[in-house]
Design a protein around this motif. Sequence first.
Motif, PDB file in Angstrom:
ATOM      1  N   GLN A  80      96.703   0.863  16.376  1.00  0.00           N
ATOM      2  CA  GLN A  80      96.893  -0.049  15.249  1.00  0.00           C
ATOM      3  C   GLN A  80      95.564  -0.587  14.709  1.00  0.00           C
ATOM      4  O   GLN A  80      95.396  -1.796  14.508  1.00  0.00           O
ATOM      5  N   GLN A  81      94.640   0.320  14.437  1.00  0.00           N
ATOM      6  CA  GLN A  81      93.362  -0.075  13.853  1.00  0.00           C
ATOM      7  C   GLN A  81      93.456  -0.018  12.326  1.00  0.00           C
ATOM      8  O   GLN A  81      93.808   1.013  11.754  1.00  0.00           O
ATOM      9  N   GLY A  87      93.856  -6.687   3.843  1.00  0.00           N
ATOM     10  CA  GLY A  87      95.259  -6.309   3.919  1.00  0.00           C
ATOM     11  C   GLY A  87      95.541  -5.385   5.088  1.00  0.00           C
ATOM     12  O   GLY A  87      94.651  -5.050   5.874  1.00  0.00           O
ATOM     13  N   ARG A  88      96.795  -4.928   5.186  1.00  0.00           N
ATOM     14  CA  ARG A  88      97.192  -4.023   6.257  1.00  0.00           C
ATOM     15  C   ARG A  88      98.102  -2.920   5.703  1.00  0.00           C
ATOM     16  O   ARG A  88      99.169  -2.635   6.239  1.00  0.00           O
ATOM     17  N   ASP A  89      97.647  -2.310   4.610  1.00  0.00           N
ATOM     18  CA  ASP A  89      98.425  -1.243   3.989  1.00  0.00           C
ATOM     19  C   ASP A  89      98.271   0.091   4.707  1.00  0.00           C
ATOM     20  O   ASP A  89      99.159   0.934   4.662  1.00  0.00           O
ATOM     21  N   GLN A 111      84.359  -4.482  12.567  1.00  0.00           N
ATOM     22  CA  GLN A 111      85.394  -4.139  11.597  1.00  0.00           C
ATOM     23  C   GLN A 111      86.161  -2.908  12.066  1.00  0.00           C
ATOM     24  O   GLN A 111      85.569  -1.869  12.370  1.00  0.00           O
ATOM     25  N   GLU A 112      87.476  -3.020  12.092  1.00  0.00           N
ATOM     26  CA  GLU A 112      88.305  -1.947  12.646  1.00  0.00           C
ATOM     27  C   GLU A 112      88.133  -0.623  11.900  1.00  0.00           C
ATOM     28  O   GLU A 112      88.111   0.443  12.519  1.00  0.00           O
ATOM     29  N   TRP A 113      88.014  -0.651  10.581  1.00  0.00           N
ATOM     30  CA  TRP A 113      87.930   0.597   9.828  1.00  0.00           C
ATOM     31  C   TRP A 113      86.673   1.389  10.156  1.00  0.00           C
ATOM     32  O   TRP A 113      86.639   2.614  10.016  1.00  0.00           O
ATOM     33  N   LYS A 114      85.633   0.707  10.631  1.00  0.00           N
ATOM     34  CA  LYS A 114      84.393   1.398  10.996  1.00  0.00           C
ATOM     35  C   LYS A 114      84.521   2.138  12.326  1.00  0.00           C
ATOM     36  O   LYS A 114      83.711   3.013  12.637  1.00  0.00           O
ATOM     37  N   ARG A 115      85.539   1.831  13.102  1.00  0.00           N
ATOM     38  CA  ARG A 115      85.717   2.469  14.405  1.00  0.00           C
ATOM     39  C   ARG A 115      86.193   3.910  14.289  1.00  0.00           C
ATOM     40  O   ARG A 115      86.026   4.706  15.217  1.00  0.00           O
TER      41      ARG A 115
END
Length: 246
Positions: A80-81, A87-89, A111-115
């Motif tokens: 759930q990254q 937002g959480r789209d 930041q989760e999206w960078k993972r």
Amino acid sequence: MSIEITGQGSLFSSDFLTETIRQTPEWQTFSSGACASVEVKLRSAFDKFPINQNTNESQTEDDLIWPVLSLLGWVDALRQQNLSAKGRDDVPDGVLFQDGLAKEKANNRAQEWKRYSFGAAIVESKRWLRPLDRRSGKRGEETAPSTQMLRYLRRIDDVTSGSLRWGILTNGAKWRLYFSGARSVSEQFLELDLAQLLNIPGHNDGLFRLSDDDRAHWLRVFILMFRREAFALGGVESKSFHERAI
């Protein structure tokens, strides 16, 4: 032995899946005994899962899909990254890593999206036997799973500059492998029915029933294509098993 084509998609050629794959080092070094051992463990995971009940997405994910992924070598993952800065789209169910070091590097990013740049593939899980190519009238199922996967892969291609290009979509029985570098991502995937390959009751019957020899061949293909090692880069050209196969 004559091998009939099974599954859907055209990411890999039929010649490769039925014949050429047997000549690869990956196939030849993966013994029949090792394959049989994995089969027993996969079957055990299905035996523990209530396939005859109306299981929801969370139960399918926790009690079947992640145990199967673990048996395929995927022990390092984050779930759930968020792919979006706000937002959480766009929140895939999981991102898989080649090893603990890659996961550690990912966790060092606030930041989760960078993972996602450190991942090897993403996973999107659906409830048991949910159709993958159409939406349903149920709440939370307004988008077809395949459409959702394509959206995730486009977003990931942007945020990782193309370093993560693989996606696994599954409803527990059917498993799909997507590649964002394919000419037609929506059509060029690999789909195999793991429930059929394991001869789960009610899933290998009728006109398209697979013989024991065919099941053995395609189960070996499934393991080689979905296991962690298939996504690892190697060799002079630094390509994965999948990329060499394509």
